[in-house]
Design a protein around this motif. Structure first.
Motif, PDB file in Angstrom:
ATOM      1  N   ILE A  85       0.873  -1.177   0.000  1.00  0.00           N
ATOM      2  CA  ILE A  85       0.000   0.000   0.000  1.00  0.00           C
ATOM      3  C   ILE A  85       0.907   1.222   0.000  1.00  0.00           C
ATOM      4  N   THR A  86       0.656   2.127  -0.937  1.00  0.00           N
ATOM      5  CA  THR A  86       1.442   3.344  -1.082  1.00  0.00           C
ATOM      6  C   THR A  86       0.581   4.543  -0.702  1.00  0.00           C
ATOM      7  N   TYR A  87       1.119   5.382   0.162  1.00  0.00           N
ATOM      8  CA  TYR A  87       0.440   6.607   0.583  1.00  0.00           C
ATOM      9  C   TYR A  87       1.255   7.797   0.095  1.00  0.00           C
ATOM     10  N   GLU A  88       0.571   8.810  -0.431  1.00  0.00           N
ATOM     11  CA  GLU A  88       1.210  10.066  -0.845  1.00  0.00           C
ATOM     12  C   GLU A  88       0.474  11.211  -0.169  1.00  0.00           C
ATOM     13  N   ILE A  89       1.227  12.100   0.470  1.00  0.00           N
ATOM     14  CA  ILE A  89       0.622  13.210   1.211  1.00  0.00           C
ATOM     15  C   ILE A  89       1.253  14.519   0.754  1.00  0.00           C
ATOM     16  N   ASP A  90       0.389  15.474   0.399  1.00  0.00           N
ATOM     17  CA  ASP A  90       0.804  16.842   0.072  1.00  0.00           C
ATOM     18  C   ASP A  90       0.101  17.771   1.052  1.00  0.00           C
ATOM     19  N   ASN A  91       0.865  18.647   1.706  1.00  0.00           N
ATOM     20  CA  ASN A  91       0.279  19.608   2.634  1.00  0.00           C
ATOM     21  C   ASN A  91       0.765  21.003   2.288  1.00  0.00           C
ATOM     22  N   SER A  92      -0.137  21.844   1.813  1.00  0.00           N
ATOM     23  CA  SER A  92       0.220  23.233   1.535  1.00  0.00           C
ATOM     24  C   SER A  92      -0.446  24.171   2.545  1.00  0.00           C
ATOM     25  N   THR A  93      -1.070  23.616   3.603  1.00  0.00           N
ATOM     26  CA  THR A  93      -1.684  24.438   4.645  1.00  0.00           C
ATOM     27  C   THR A  93      -0.618  24.887   5.652  1.00  0.00           C
ATOM     28  N   SER A  94      -1.008  25.790   6.544  1.00  0.00           N
ATOM     29  CA  SER A  94      -0.109  26.246   7.612  1.00  0.00           C
ATOM     30  C   SER A  94      -0.261  25.372   8.857  1.00  0.00           C
ATOM     31  N   LYS A  95      -0.869  24.216   8.706  1.00  0.00           N
ATOM     32  CA  LYS A  95      -1.228  23.367   9.839  1.00  0.00           C
ATOM     33  C   LYS A  95      -0.334  22.142   9.968  1.00  0.00           C
ATOM     34  N   GLN A  96      -0.006  21.828  11.222  1.00  0.00           N
ATOM     35  CA  GLN A  96       0.579  20.534  11.531  1.00  0.00           C
ATOM     36  C   GLN A  96      -0.611  19.606  11.733  1.00  0.00           C
TER      37      GLN A  96
END
Length: 183
Positions: A86-97
């Protein structure tokens, strides 16, 4: 009398062709055939914008969903699974942790496995994680006994800050590849 040597020669050539082109056939080759197809599929997709995350508040869950995962409820399929990824990809462009938790749940509601992602405030590079099941990885029974997937996402930051990125959001994509033995 001239035809006799030609006839003998022609018959000898035909006999040589007949012997040279025949070989005993082995029709039991199917018993030696090993077929191991790979099945690839998307699992789930999560996308949330920063406004939605802020509206949930600080230290609160902004996304929660449990979906059916009946890929292995056929015994034949479950018994012939060799391995999976299983492959997971995460992109976060928010200012949030953020924290994303994915739970693998069986028919009785028991948690078989959990994948936790602690995601730094963005914008960040794409985070890719591959999780192997089978030899050298996690137990195959996690996949074969899973009947649903539970996904939750929590804001670990404040509820006011806004990313300078255009249209800030968190995106989580996942896909899977499964290898089966058909014989």
């Amino acid at each position: 009398m001239k035809r006799f040597p030609q006839t003998v020669f022609a018959m000898a050539v035909m006999l040589l062709f007949a012997l040279a082109c025949t070989e005993e056939q082995d029709f039991d080759q199917i018993n030696d055939l090993q077929v191991t197809p790979t099945l690839a599929s998307g699992l789930f997709y999560l996308e949330s914008d920063e406004a939605t995350i802020n509206s949930a508040g600080s230290l609160n869950t902004f996304y929660y969903q449990e979906t059916n995962f009946n890929a292995f409820n056929e015994t034949y399929v479950a018994d012939n699974l060799l391995e999976g990824t299983i492959t997971y990809e995460i992109d976060n462009s928010t200012s949030k942790q953020l924290r994303v938790i994915i739970g693998f749940i069986d028919d009785s509601g028991n948690i078989l496995d959990v994948e936790t992602f602690d995601i730094e405030a963005g914008p960040t590079d794409t985070v890719v994680r591959e999780v192997f099941y089978g030899p050298g990885g996690k137990r195959l029974q996690i996949l074969t006994n899973t009947s649903s997937l539970r996904v939750s996402a929590t804001n670990l930051s404040d509820a006011n800050s806004v990313s300078p990125a255009e249209n800030p959001k968190i995106i989580l994509r996942s896909g899977a590849e499964f290898l089966f033995q058909l014989q």
